[in-house]
Design an enzyme around this catalytic site. Structure first.
Site, PDB file in Angstrom:
ATOM      1  N   GLY A  75      16.222  -7.927 143.705  1.00 14.57           N
ATOM      2  CA  GLY A  75      14.997  -8.729 143.789  1.00 14.57           C
ATOM      3  C   GLY A  75      13.941  -8.248 142.809  1.00 14.57           C
ATOM      4  O   GLY A  75      12.777  -8.076 143.171  1.00 14.57           O
ATOM      5  N   ALA A  76      14.363  -8.055 141.546  1.00 16.89           N
ATOM      6  CA  ALA A  76      13.451  -7.450 140.561  1.00 16.89           C
ATOM      7  C   ALA A  76      12.861  -8.479 139.604  1.00 16.89           C
ATOM      8  O   ALA A  76      12.247  -8.106 138.606  1.00 16.89           O
ATOM      9  CB  ALA A  76      14.179  -6.356 139.789  1.00 16.89           C
ATOM     10  N   SER A  77      13.021  -9.756 139.890  1.00 17.00           N
ATOM     11  CA  SER A  77      12.509 -10.775 138.952  1.00 17.00           C
ATOM     12  C   SER A  77      11.002 -10.943 139.045  1.00 17.00           C
ATOM     13  O   SER A  77      10.389 -11.569 138.185  1.00 17.00           O
ATOM     14  CB  SER A  77      13.195 -12.119 139.214  1.00 17.00           C
ATOM     15  OG  SER A  77      12.959 -12.547 140.541  1.00 17.00           O
ATOM     16  N   ARG A  78      10.411 -10.421 140.132  1.00 15.57           N
ATOM     17  CA  ARG A  78       8.941 -10.530 140.286  1.00 15.57           C
ATOM     18  C   ARG A  78       8.478  -9.547 141.340  1.00 15.57           C
ATOM     19  O   ARG A  78       9.281  -8.829 141.946  1.00 15.57           O
ATOM     20  CB  ARG A  78       8.529 -11.958 140.650  1.00 15.57           C
ATOM     21  CG  ARG A  78       9.210 -12.523 141.870  1.00 15.57           C
ATOM     22  CD  ARG A  78       9.071 -14.053 141.892  1.00 15.57           C
ATOM     23  NE  ARG A  78      10.123 -14.668 142.652  1.00 15.57           N
ATOM     24  CZ  ARG A  78      10.071 -14.901 143.960  1.00 15.57           C
ATOM     25  NH1 ARG A  78       8.988 -14.602 144.630  1.00 15.57           N
ATOM     26  NH2 ARG A  78      11.091 -15.437 144.591  1.00 15.57           N
ATOM     27  N   ASN A 127      15.509  -3.993 147.527  1.00 13.16           N
ATOM     28  CA  ASN A 127      14.150  -4.549 147.577  1.00 13.16           C
ATOM     29  C   ASN A 127      14.130  -6.052 147.837  1.00 13.16           C
ATOM     30  O   ASN A 127      13.127  -6.577 148.334  1.00 13.16           O
ATOM     31  CB  ASN A 127      13.455  -4.235 146.237  1.00 13.16           C
ATOM     32  CG  ASN A 127      12.187  -5.034 146.042  1.00 13.16           C
ATOM     33  OD1 ASN A 127      11.132  -4.703 146.589  1.00 13.16           O
ATOM     34  ND2 ASN A 127      12.272  -6.133 145.271  1.00 13.16           N
ATOM     35  N   SER A 165       8.704  -2.491 155.634  1.00 18.29           N
ATOM     36  CA  SER A 165       7.366  -3.103 155.709  1.00 18.29           C
ATOM     37  C   SER A 165       6.581  -2.509 156.862  1.00 18.29           C
ATOM     38  O   SER A 165       7.160  -2.101 157.882  1.00 18.29           O
ATOM     39  CB  SER A 165       7.491  -4.614 155.935  1.00 18.29           C
ATOM     40  OG  SER A 165       6.241  -5.170 156.288  1.00 18.29           O
ATOM     41  N   TYR A 196      11.349 -11.435 160.412  1.00 19.16           N
ATOM     42  CA  TYR A 196      11.050 -10.470 159.340  1.00 19.16           C
ATOM     43  C   TYR A 196      10.852  -9.052 159.909  1.00 19.16           C
ATOM     44  O   TYR A 196      11.408  -8.076 159.397  1.00 19.16           O
ATOM     45  CB  TYR A 196       9.802 -10.953 158.604  1.00 19.16           C
ATOM     46  CG  TYR A 196       9.386 -10.149 157.399  1.00 19.16           C
ATOM     47  CD1 TYR A 196      10.005 -10.336 156.167  1.00 19.16           C
ATOM     48  CD2 TYR A 196       8.350  -9.217 157.484  1.00 19.16           C
ATOM     49  CE1 TYR A 196       9.611  -9.604 155.056  1.00 19.16           C
ATOM     50  CE2 TYR A 196       7.942  -8.492 156.380  1.00 19.16           C
ATOM     51  CZ  TYR A 196       8.573  -8.685 155.163  1.00 19.16           C
ATOM     52  OH  TYR A 196       8.171  -7.956 154.067  1.00 19.16           O
ATOM     53  N   LYS A 238      13.116  -5.809 159.098  1.00 19.32           N
ATOM     54  CA  LYS A 238      12.531  -4.627 158.462  1.00 19.32           C
ATOM     55  C   LYS A 238      12.634  -3.391 159.356  1.00 19.32           C
ATOM     56  O   LYS A 238      12.742  -2.266 158.862  1.00 19.32           O
ATOM     57  CB  LYS A 238      11.071  -4.909 158.083  1.00 19.32           C
ATOM     58  CG  LYS A 238      10.922  -5.902 156.931  1.00 19.32           C
ATOM     59  CD  LYS A 238      11.716  -5.474 155.710  1.00 19.32           C
ATOM     60  CE  LYS A 238      11.192  -6.043 154.409  1.00 19.32           C
ATOM     61  NZ  LYS A 238      12.064  -5.696 153.263  1.00 19.32           N
TER      62      LYS A 238
HETATM   63  P1  NAP Z   1       8.598 -11.650 146.058  1.00 19.53           P
HETATM   64  O1  NAP Z   1       7.520 -11.537 145.049  1.00 19.53           O
HETATM   65  O2  NAP Z   1       8.717 -12.891 146.870  1.00 19.53           O
HETATM   66  O3  NAP Z   1      10.002 -11.374 145.317  1.00 19.53           O
HETATM   67  C1  NAP Z   1      11.183 -11.434 146.047  1.00 19.53           C
HETATM   68  C2  NAP Z   1      12.337 -11.033 145.163  1.00 19.53           C
HETATM   69  O4  NAP Z   1      13.535 -11.039 145.974  1.00 19.53           O
HETATM   70  C3  NAP Z   1      12.586 -11.981 144.007  1.00 19.53           C
HETATM   71  O5  NAP Z   1      12.973 -11.236 142.888  1.00 19.53           O
HETATM   72  C4  NAP Z   1      13.750 -12.840 144.496  1.00 19.53           C
HETATM   73  O6  NAP Z   1      14.595 -13.312 143.456  1.00 19.53           O
HETATM   74  C5  NAP Z   1      14.505 -11.812 145.307  1.00 19.53           C
HETATM   75  N1  NAP Z   1      15.428 -12.417 146.265  1.00 19.53           N
HETATM   76  C6  NAP Z   1      15.146 -13.219 147.318  1.00 19.53           C
HETATM   77  N2  NAP Z   1      16.277 -13.573 147.948  1.00 19.53           N
HETATM   78  C7  NAP Z   1      17.290 -12.994 147.280  1.00 19.53           C
HETATM   79  C8  NAP Z   1      18.695 -12.978 147.415  1.00 19.53           C
HETATM   80  N3  NAP Z   1      19.314 -13.658 148.399  1.00 19.53           N
HETATM   81  N4  NAP Z   1      19.446 -12.273 146.533  1.00 19.53           N
HETATM   82  C9  NAP Z   1      18.849 -11.579 145.530  1.00 19.53           C
HETATM   83  N5  NAP Z   1      17.520 -11.551 145.339  1.00 19.53           N
HETATM   84  C10 NAP Z   1      16.761 -12.250 146.205  1.00 19.53           C
HETATM   85  O7  NAP Z   1       8.526 -10.473 147.133  1.00 19.53           O
HETATM   86  P2  NAP Z   1       7.741  -9.087 147.114  1.00 19.53           P
HETATM   87  O8  NAP Z   1       6.444  -9.298 147.784  1.00 19.53           O
HETATM   88  O9  NAP Z   1       7.804  -8.468 145.769  1.00 19.53           O
HETATM   89  O10 NAP Z   1       8.638  -8.269 148.129  1.00 19.53           O
HETATM   90  C11 NAP Z   1       9.641  -7.353 147.696  1.00 19.53           C
HETATM   91  C12 NAP Z   1      10.108  -6.573 148.908  1.00 19.53           C
HETATM   92  O11 NAP Z   1       9.009  -5.881 149.482  1.00 19.53           O
HETATM   93  C13 NAP Z   1      10.698  -7.458 150.003  1.00 19.53           C
HETATM   94  O12 NAP Z   1      11.752  -6.790 150.641  1.00 19.53           O
HETATM   95  C14 NAP Z   1       9.525  -7.606 150.960  1.00 19.53           C
HETATM   96  O13 NAP Z   1       9.948  -7.896 152.260  1.00 19.53           O
HETATM   97  C15 NAP Z   1       8.897  -6.235 150.843  1.00 19.53           C
HETATM   98  N6  NAP Z   1       7.491  -6.153 151.234  1.00 19.53           N
HETATM   99  C16 NAP Z   1       6.538  -6.893 150.596  1.00 19.53           C
HETATM  100  C17 NAP Z   1       5.208  -6.763 150.978  1.00 19.53           C
HETATM  101  C18 NAP Z   1       4.103  -7.508 150.300  1.00 19.53           C
HETATM  102  O14 NAP Z   1       2.975  -7.411 150.785  1.00 19.53           O
HETATM  103  N7  NAP Z   1       4.328  -8.209 149.222  1.00 19.53           N
HETATM  104  C19 NAP Z   1       4.870  -5.905 152.012  1.00 19.53           C
HETATM  105  C20 NAP Z   1       5.863  -5.185 152.663  1.00 19.53           C
HETATM  106  C21 NAP Z   1       7.163  -5.301 152.250  1.00 19.53           C
HETATM  107  P3  NAP Z   1      14.410 -14.812 142.832  1.00 19.53           P
HETATM  108  O15 NAP Z   1      13.058 -14.800 142.188  1.00 19.53           O
HETATM  109  O16 NAP Z   1      15.497 -14.952 141.853  1.00 19.53           O
HETATM  110  O17 NAP Z   1      14.495 -15.737 143.998  1.00 19.53           O
END
Ligand code: NAP
Length: 245
Positions: free
Chosen positions: A10-13, A88, A140, A153, A157
């Protein structure tokens, strides 16, 4: 952090992108996994290279073991064995429990739990075989306190905590470590897509008074991936501005 060979799912963003770029700054070789955002993943590859690392984009839906196996073959061909796996990739499908469908429940558990299982199972021998293998899982703050509309979720987590602690025991026999990072609210689309009043409430509930940056999570992941964390395993490291849900 020393130059290592790393896979970030999940490293595209978002946070994954921040971790990949941080690894790039350390001169690492990084497999940038994505699901559907090919163009965004290519931009991350360029950013990692600009930062001083090497990178390849690798498409795989982490819920699908066959796609993860193909990703493994791509990574192997490009970089050989890996030292560090960061689980991730994540999604959320928020809805109050009374209205949550089995599909919404399953979709979120699949990405977080089956995804972590599939990737860890596939790269396990590499982590064991590395001089200082590292498994790092992104959980999380919600796993600890729960959150309205996030039964799926929060459950997924929280499962990551048990998964990490068990893998820490098993990997310790091989001299490798497993740790977990539990971010609070971080500035990615997962948070910025929320209504402004909720974001304002989060700021108010966070002692440091703001949303976190992806770099603040990436720095902790880089520490856990480095030799400097050699006596830390089975831990959950909070990165949440002091928030206590
Ligand atoms: P995000 O910006 O929505 O990015 C999600 C990433 O996961 C994207 O690269 C997406 O790829 C990839 N992804 C989703 N489904 C996938 C699948 N089936 N196979 C492979 N890749 C997949 O999310 P984020 O906020 O950076 O979150 C990253 C991690 O941190 C997650 O585990 C999230 O639960 C955790 N987290 C986030 C927060 C927060 O506040 N943002 C807080 C606590 C924990 P595509 O773009 O190709 O779909």
């Amino acid at each position: 952090m020393e130059p290592k060979t790393c896979v970030v799912t999940g490293a595209s963003r978002g946070i994954g992108r921040g971790i990949a770029e941080r690894f790039g700054e350390a001169g690492c070789s990084v497999a940038v996994n994505y699901h559907s955002s090919a163009e965004a993943a290519r931009a991350v590859v360029s950013a990692v290279e600009d930062a001083g690392g090497a990178a390849i984009p690798v498409q795989a839906d982490v819920t699908d073991p066959e796609q993860v196996e193909l990703m493994y073959e791509d990574v192997k061909e490009a970089f050989g064995s890996i030292d560090v796996l960061v689980n991730n990739a994540g999604i959320n499908q928020d809805v109050f429990f009374e209205n949550m469908t089995h599909e919404q429940w399953g979709a979120v558990l699949d990405v977080h739990l089956d995804g972590a299982f599939n990737c860890t199972q596939t790269f396990y021998d590499d982590i064991v075989g590395a001089e200082s293998g590292r498994l790092i899982n992104i959980s999380s703050i919600v796993a600890k306190g729960g959150n309205l509309g996030q039964a799926n979720y929060a459950t997924a987590k929280a499962g990551i905590f048990g998964f990490t602690r068990t893998l820490a025991h098993e990997l310790a026999r091989e001299g490798s470590t497993a740790n977990c990072v539990a971010p609070g609210f971080i500035e990615t689309s997962m948070v910025t897509d929320l209504p402004e009043e909720i974001i304002e409430q989060v700021r108010e509930d966070t002692p440091l008074g703001r949303i976190g940056d992806v770099e603040e999570v990436a720095d902790v992941v880089a520490f856990l991936a480095s030799e400097r964390s050699s006596f830390i395993t089975g831990e959950v490291i909070d990165v949440n501005g002091g928030m206590d849900l």
